[in-house]
Design an enzyme around this catalytic site. Structure first.
Site, PDB file in Angstrom:
ATOM      1  CE  LYS A  13      -1.940  -1.071   3.934  1.00 12.13           C
ATOM      2  NZ  LYS A  13      -1.195  -2.315   4.235  1.00 12.13           N
ATOM      3  NE  ARG A  88      -4.315  -0.881   9.894  1.00  7.55           N
ATOM      4  CZ  ARG A  88      -3.121  -0.481   9.531  1.00  7.55           C
ATOM      5  NH1 ARG A  88      -2.970   0.560   8.758  1.00  7.55           N
ATOM      6  NH2 ARG A  88      -2.083  -1.136   9.925  1.00  7.55           N
ATOM      7  NE  ARG A 127       7.868  -2.894   6.022  1.00  6.51           N
ATOM      8  CZ  ARG A 127       6.548  -2.826   6.125  1.00  6.51           C
ATOM      9  NH1 ARG A 127       5.858  -2.119   5.255  1.00  6.51           N
ATOM     10  NH2 ARG A 127       5.917  -3.478   7.069  1.00  6.51           N
ATOM     11  NE  ARG A 160       6.627  -0.717   9.967  1.00  3.50           N
ATOM     12  CZ  ARG A 160       5.482  -0.672   9.295  1.00  3.50           C
ATOM     13  NH1 ARG A 160       5.421  -0.063   8.133  1.00  3.50           N
ATOM     14  NH2 ARG A 160       4.398  -1.252   9.775  1.00  3.50           N
ATOM     15  NE  ARG A 171       2.121  -4.799  11.159  1.00  3.59           N
ATOM     16  CZ  ARG A 171       3.211  -4.726  10.390  1.00  3.59           C
ATOM     17  NH1 ARG A 171       4.367  -5.204  10.816  1.00  3.59           N
ATOM     18  NH2 ARG A 171       3.145  -4.174   9.212  1.00  3.59           N
TER      19      ARG A 171
END
Ligand code: AP5
Length: 214
Positions: A13, A88, A127, A160, A171
């Protein structure tokens, strides 16, 4: 252009929102980035959000809604915005409708980026993020020119904290239970488009632009 990007963590996203924001000349509004910015600055919102981010669960709706309202009221968002990470859950979907209604604005589309969980996991574990300018990389799919260093500003890249395996599992559960019902919410309003998030970044962008008739 007022657009929402929906999809599980790691679907791409943020990557797509950056490209689309540059294309349409509107800001990329990411609630995750806003929380991380507030956290780095040590603001009251950042301090409140920290525990939620660390656990991978959603920050309270009222705190999040106020932060989004403040952001979309800024001058650069007058021509529109690409919303990434908001809403969300169903309550936030309704909050956003009200936020836009009182401002006499409307949403153009909600685009869901569909990526299976195994792909999402490999995207998240690879990531890397620049803590200084916010640029995002992937160690395999979009590596920086110099390993571990940001191409834009030279800062050392980090993982992260919420990209650890145990937090990612939480998550993904939050996405399934709380965020996925928004797909039906926007489908009922005839605003939903779904695109596959598989393939290269350019291929996914082309699919999104196609459903937006751009
Ligand atoms: P947030 O920052 O929004 O995290 P997320 O939704 O879990 O999404 P991600 O940032 O993990 O993934 P993404 O889909 O943007 O993927 P990306 O483009 O980086 O939220 C973090 C936390 O903040 C939440 O857990 C919550 O606590 C809080 N929060 C946020 N919003 C909230 C809200 N509304 N209410 C309450 N709390 C909220 O891509 C992932 C990787 O894949 C990258 O390395 C990228 O380079 C790579 N990649 C991207 N596209 C491709 C491709 N096509 N091919 C190969 N690799 C790709």
């Amino acid at each position: 252009m007022r657009l929402i990007l929906l999809g599980p963590p790691g679907a791409g996203k943020g990557t797509q929102a950056d490209v689309l924001a540059a294309h349409y000349g509107v800001p990329h509004v990411s609630t995750g980035d806003l929380f991380r910015y507030n956290l780095r600055q040590g603001t009251p919102v950042g301090l409140e959000a920290k525990g939620y981010l660390d656990r991978g669960v959603l920050v309270a709706d009222d705190v999040t809604g106020r932060m989004v309202a403040e952001r979309i009221d800024r001058e650069d968002a007058a021509p529109g915005f690409i919303l990434d990470g908001y809403p969300r859950n169903l309550a936030q979907g309704e909050d956003l409708e009200e936020m836009l209604r009182v401002r006499r604005l409307h949403l153009d589309r909600a685009v869901a980026v569909d990526v299976p969980e195994d792909v999402v996991l490999s995207r998240i574990t690879g990531r890397r993020l620049c803590p200084s300018c916010g640029a995002t990389y992937h160690i395999l799919y979009s590596p920086p020119a110099q390993e571990g260093r940001c191409d834009r500003c030279g800062a050392e890249l980090l993982q992260r904290p919420d990209d650890r395996a145990e937090t990612v599992t939480v998550r993904l559960g939050v996405y399934r239970d709380e965020t996925a019902p928004l797909l039906a919410f926007y489908r009922e309003r005839n605003l939903l488009e779904t695109v596959s998030g598989l393939g290269s970044v350019d291929e996914v962008t082309a699919r999104i632009r196609e459903v937006l008739h751009d």
